[in-house]
Design a protein around this motif. Structure first.
Motif, PDB file in Angstrom:
ATOM      1  N   HIS A 186      17.762  -8.490  12.588  1.00 23.87           N
ATOM      2  CA  HIS A 186      16.884  -8.538  11.423  1.00 23.87           C
ATOM      3  C   HIS A 186      15.938  -7.346  11.398  1.00 23.87           C
ATOM      4  CE1 HIS A 186      14.214 -10.280   8.392  1.00 23.87           C
ATOM      5  NE2 HIS A 186      13.196 -10.011   9.194  1.00 23.87           N
ATOM      6  N   ASN A 190      14.066  -6.249   5.261  1.00 32.28           N
ATOM      7  CA  ASN A 190      15.226  -6.904   4.653  1.00 32.28           C
ATOM      8  C   ASN A 190      14.826  -7.834   3.516  1.00 32.28           C
ATOM      9  OD1 ASN A 190      16.854  -5.627   6.483  1.00 32.28           O
ATOM     10  ND2 ASN A 190      17.531  -7.487   7.540  1.00 32.28           N
ATOM     11  N   ALA A 290      19.767  -4.861   3.210  1.00 31.83           N
ATOM     12  CA  ALA A 290      19.758  -4.816   4.672  1.00 31.83           C
ATOM     13  C   ALA A 290      19.420  -3.400   5.133  1.00 31.83           C
ATOM     14  CB  ALA A 290      21.116  -5.229   5.227  1.00 31.83           C
ATOM     15  N   VAL A 314      22.194 -11.677   4.292  1.00 30.25           N
ATOM     16  CA  VAL A 314      20.950 -11.259   4.939  1.00 30.25           C
ATOM     17  C   VAL A 314      20.056 -12.489   5.048  1.00 30.25           C
ATOM     18  CG1 VAL A 314      18.982  -9.685   4.870  1.00 30.25           C
ATOM     19  CG2 VAL A 314      21.176  -8.978   3.871  1.00 30.25           C
ATOM     20  N   THR A 319      21.638  -9.768   9.865  1.00 31.92           N
ATOM     21  CA  THR A 319      22.490  -9.369   8.748  1.00 31.92           C
ATOM     22  C   THR A 319      23.940  -9.516   9.175  1.00 31.92           C
ATOM     23  OG1 THR A 319      20.898  -7.788   7.806  1.00 31.92           O
ATOM     24  CG2 THR A 319      23.220  -7.437   7.290  1.00 31.92           C
TER      25      THR A 319
END
Length: 324
Positions: A186, A190, A290, A314, A319
């Motif tokens: 992550h 995002n 992402a 996401v 992701t």
């Protein structure tokens, strides 16, 4: 990531619903390679010598593939690997040679856009083969994706020695038709969501430079991948603003941001880094975005099959990108 049966059901419904807005164009994938097949290595842009390509040759031969070296390797016209007509002719000969199953760009730099309009793709459309590389090769990716033919965004031949084992392995998997699926940590920038669509894109500067030409890829209903190298930060802002203002971003299904590497700033700072600039431009889009995907001008340059349908998810922890 584990999902309950209810979550899996909801995911299927969401993907079915979003896909219905934009019918998925059938994209033809070149035949995947098998042992004994031949790969051609040539230069579409900057010059390079044969000695530098020995690790790439050894890599392919280690996978049971044969290698043909293009006439542009060792050629020189200032920065370029020969004149425009020489690079175009070399590419054309490999494109039309039925024994060559993939063409691997030796190096990027700049120059592919100078030769692409000299190439006749009519036979290639009937008998496609893998065009492999990144950076300046984005011209070819975008041009060929417009024919609804897939291409391979991955390491260059010059990168064979320096790329991470993971990047090399994904290149091999993509060439031989093995499943590609990525789980990426992550990033705080995002934007969560789930999308399904064809993956397109490549180098931001190159995509910007071919806007309005026959090579400009249609981004409507697609998932866009972007990466770049050695640009001034205000250039990144200018290019992203162009994509926003010309309408390229408004109908996207999702965005994947790869390496934004070795950026430059002025004496008076722009005030934001590349990811902050991109985040500001795309913040109002209601699509998954992402950041920090391992592809681009980095050693861990993972393979992406452009033109192929992917599922992008996401979420709060990671992701996920899966090629169908």
């Amino acid at each position: 990531m584990y999902r309950t049966p209810l979550q899996q059901f909801i995911l299927i419904i969401i993907l079915s619903f979003t896909t219905s807005f934009h019918a998925q164009t059938t994209v033809k994938m070149p035949e995947y390679l098998k042992k004994g097949d031949t790969v051609g290595i040539l230069a579409t842009a900057r010059k390079i010598d044969l000695a530098t390509l020995q690790p790439a040759i050894k890599l392919l031969e280690g996978w049971g593939l044969k290698v043909v070296i293009g006439k542009t390797i060792g050629k020189e016209q200032n920065q370029l690997a020969g004149a425009d007509w020489q690079r175009a002719t070399d590419f054309q000969e490999m494109l039309d040679n039925p024994n060559i199953k993939a063409i691997w760009a030796a190096k990027g730099g700049y120059g592919t856009v100078r030769m692409v309009d000299r190439v006749n793709f009519e036979n290639f459309k009937k008998n496609p083969k893998w065009i492999v590389g990144f950076s300046d090769v984005t011209v070819l990716h975008s041009h060929i994706n417009n024919f609804n033919i897939g291409t391979l965004h991955s390491i260059m031949a010059i990168s064979a020695k320096s790329a991470t084992p993971e990047a090399v392995e994904t290149f091999r998997k993509a060439l031989f038709g093995e499943q590609l699926e990525y789980k990426i940590p992550h990033h705080n920038f995002n934007k969560n969501g789930i999308a399904k669509g064809q993956l397109v894109g490549g180098n931001l500067s190159v995509l910007y430079s071919i806007q309005g030409s026959d090579s400009a890829v249609d981004m409507k209903g697609k998932i866009l991948f972007l990466e770049d190298l050695d640009e001034y930060l205000y250039h990144i802002d200018r290019m992203m603003m162009n994509l926003k203002r010309n309408g390229s971003l408004k109908d996207l299904k999702g965005i994947i941001i790869g390496g934004m590497t070795s950026m430059n700033d002025n004496d008076i700072p722009w005030g934001h880094d590349a990811l902050e600039i991109i985040q500001d431009v795309v913040k109002d889009l209601k699509i998954p975005v992402a950041y920090n995907f391992p592809a681009g001008h980095i050693k861990d340059n993972r393979a992406l099959i452009l033109g192929k349908s992917v599922i992008l998810e996401v979420n709060d922890t990671e992701t996920l990108l899966k090629f169908e």
